[in-house]
Design an enzyme around this catalytic site. Structure first.
Site, PDB file in Angstrom:
ATOM      1  N   GLY A  46      29.683  37.886  38.429  1.00  0.00           N
ATOM      2  CA  GLY A  46      31.040  38.355  38.161  1.00  0.00           C
ATOM      3  C   GLY A  46      32.021  37.595  39.021  1.00  0.00           C
ATOM      4  O   GLY A  46      31.664  37.076  40.085  1.00  0.00           O
ATOM      5  N   GLN A  51      39.844  35.492  43.243  1.00  0.00           N
ATOM      6  CA  GLN A  51      38.817  34.714  43.937  1.00  0.00           C
ATOM      7  C   GLN A  51      38.950  33.214  43.687  1.00  0.00           C
ATOM      8  O   GLN A  51      38.375  32.420  44.424  1.00  0.00           O
ATOM      9  CB  GLN A  51      37.412  35.166  43.506  1.00  0.00           C
ATOM     10  CG  GLN A  51      37.040  36.549  44.013  1.00  0.00           C
ATOM     11  CD  GLN A  51      35.632  36.911  43.596  1.00  0.00           C
ATOM     12  OE1 GLN A  51      35.416  37.363  42.490  1.00  0.00           O
ATOM     13  NE2 GLN A  51      34.667  36.685  44.469  1.00  0.00           N
ATOM     14  N   CYS A  88      28.903  39.055  47.520  1.00  0.00           N
ATOM     15  CA  CYS A  88      30.148  38.594  46.891  1.00  0.00           C
ATOM     16  C   CYS A  88      30.286  37.092  47.109  1.00  0.00           C
ATOM     17  O   CYS A  88      30.029  36.608  48.212  1.00  0.00           O
ATOM     18  CB  CYS A  88      31.323  39.323  47.536  1.00  0.00           C
ATOM     19  SG  CYS A  88      32.920  38.837  46.877  1.00  0.00           S
ATOM     20  N   LEU A  89      30.700  36.369  46.065  1.00  0.00           N
ATOM     21  CA  LEU A  89      30.856  34.917  46.188  1.00  0.00           C
ATOM     22  C   LEU A  89      31.905  34.559  47.238  1.00  0.00           C
ATOM     23  O   LEU A  89      31.873  33.468  47.792  1.00  0.00           O
ATOM     24  CB  LEU A  89      31.251  34.308  44.834  1.00  0.00           C
ATOM     25  CG  LEU A  89      30.182  34.362  43.732  1.00  0.00           C
ATOM     26  CD1 LEU A  89      30.737  33.768  42.445  1.00  0.00           C
ATOM     27  CD2 LEU A  89      28.909  33.644  44.158  1.00  0.00           C
ATOM     28  N   HIS A 130      33.126  46.418  41.235  1.00  0.00           N
ATOM     29  CA  HIS A 130      33.295  45.402  42.286  1.00  0.00           C
ATOM     30  C   HIS A 130      34.440  44.445  41.916  1.00  0.00           C
ATOM     31  O   HIS A 130      35.307  44.155  42.743  1.00  0.00           O
ATOM     32  CB  HIS A 130      31.961  44.645  42.436  1.00  0.00           C
ATOM     33  CG  HIS A 130      31.983  43.511  43.417  1.00  0.00           C
ATOM     34  ND1 HIS A 130      31.206  43.492  44.557  1.00  0.00           N
ATOM     35  CD2 HIS A 130      32.674  42.337  43.428  1.00  0.00           C
ATOM     36  CE1 HIS A 130      31.441  42.363  45.227  1.00  0.00           C
ATOM     37  NE2 HIS A 130      32.321  41.639  44.557  1.00  0.00           N
ATOM     38  N   GLU A 131      34.447  43.984  40.644  1.00  0.00           N
ATOM     39  CA  GLU A 131      35.473  43.010  40.233  1.00  0.00           C
ATOM     40  C   GLU A 131      36.853  43.658  40.138  1.00  0.00           C
ATOM     41  O   GLU A 131      37.857  43.052  40.507  1.00  0.00           O
ATOM     42  CB  GLU A 131      35.099  42.359  38.889  1.00  0.00           C
ATOM     43  CG  GLU A 131      33.770  41.616  38.864  1.00  0.00           C
ATOM     44  CD  GLU A 131      33.568  40.657  40.025  1.00  0.00           C
ATOM     45  OE1 GLU A 131      34.551  40.105  40.560  1.00  0.00           O
ATOM     46  OE2 GLU A 131      32.401  40.471  40.425  1.00  0.00           O
ATOM     47  N   HIS A 134      38.480  43.828  43.399  1.00  0.00           N
ATOM     48  CA  HIS A 134      39.105  42.564  43.811  1.00  0.00           C
ATOM     49  C   HIS A 134      40.570  42.509  43.371  1.00  0.00           C
ATOM     50  O   HIS A 134      41.406  41.926  44.061  1.00  0.00           O
ATOM     51  CB  HIS A 134      38.378  41.369  43.177  1.00  0.00           C
ATOM     52  CG  HIS A 134      37.212  40.850  43.974  1.00  0.00           C
ATOM     53  ND1 HIS A 134      37.328  40.402  45.271  1.00  0.00           N
ATOM     54  CD2 HIS A 134      35.905  40.710  43.658  1.00  0.00           C
ATOM     55  CE1 HIS A 134      36.144  40.003  45.707  1.00  0.00           C
ATOM     56  NE2 HIS A 134      35.257  40.180  44.750  1.00  0.00           N
TER      57      HIS A 134
HETATM   58 ZN    ZN Z   1      33.248  39.817  44.894  1.00  0.00          ZN
END
Ligand code: ZN
Length: 158
Positions: A46, A51, A88-89, A130-131, A134
């Site tokens: 995701g 991000q 998380c990326l 989660h997304e 963000h």
């Molecule tokens: Zn994330």
């Protein structure tokens, strides 16, 4: 399509409230394409627009064969609770236990502007929450217990 740079923890764009998207145009489609490409390249499931440095309300996911791009997503309802490990990326090498709702209903728009509603459970529900976090400047560590840093060599060995 083009790869975009994934912003990392400490970059203030990750802490901003993202703005609603009003125009469903070519530029939005390009953003979504780039987000998918960047997500796959980074081995993520995701990614949210902030991000990649774009403070707008767009997310992409590919979870268990469900590939989704959602614009202006809103959680309409939620049920249950489940705790599981997240990463998380934007926070490489850090993992933690996060409690999330077990099932949710999300309303939003497809990139072409049509309305959509999604019922999600398990990992898809977790990833959506989660997304969407963000988009409100929330990172998973804000909610996590038992945060752990894993170096690349340890992760490879595990
Ligand atoms: Zn994330």
């Amino acid at each position: 399509m083009a790869l975009r740079t994934v912003r990392e923890h400490g970059d203030e764009i990750l802490r901003k409230q993202a703005r609603p998207i009003k125009r469903f145009d070519q530029a939005l489609q390009r953003l979504i394409d780039d987000m998918f490409e960047t997500m796959y390249y980074s081995h993520g499931i995701g990614l949210a627009a902030p991000q990649v440095g774009v403070p707008k309300r767009a997310i992409v996911l590919d979870v268990d064969g469900v590939k989704l791009a959602l614009i202006n997503p809103e959680i309409l309802g939620s049920e249950g609770e489940e705790s599981s490990t997240e990463g998380c990326l934007s926070v490489p090498g850090v993992y933690g236990e996060v409690k999330r709702n077990a099932s949710i209903v999300v309303r939003g728009h497809n990139p072409d502007g049509t309305a959509t509603e999604i019922q999600a459970t398990a990992l898809l529900a977790r990833c959506l929450q989660h997304e969407i976090d963000h988009l409100d400047g929330i990172l998973f560590m804000d909610k996590a217990t038992q945060l752990e840093s894993v170096t690349a060599s340890e992760a490879d060995g595990a």
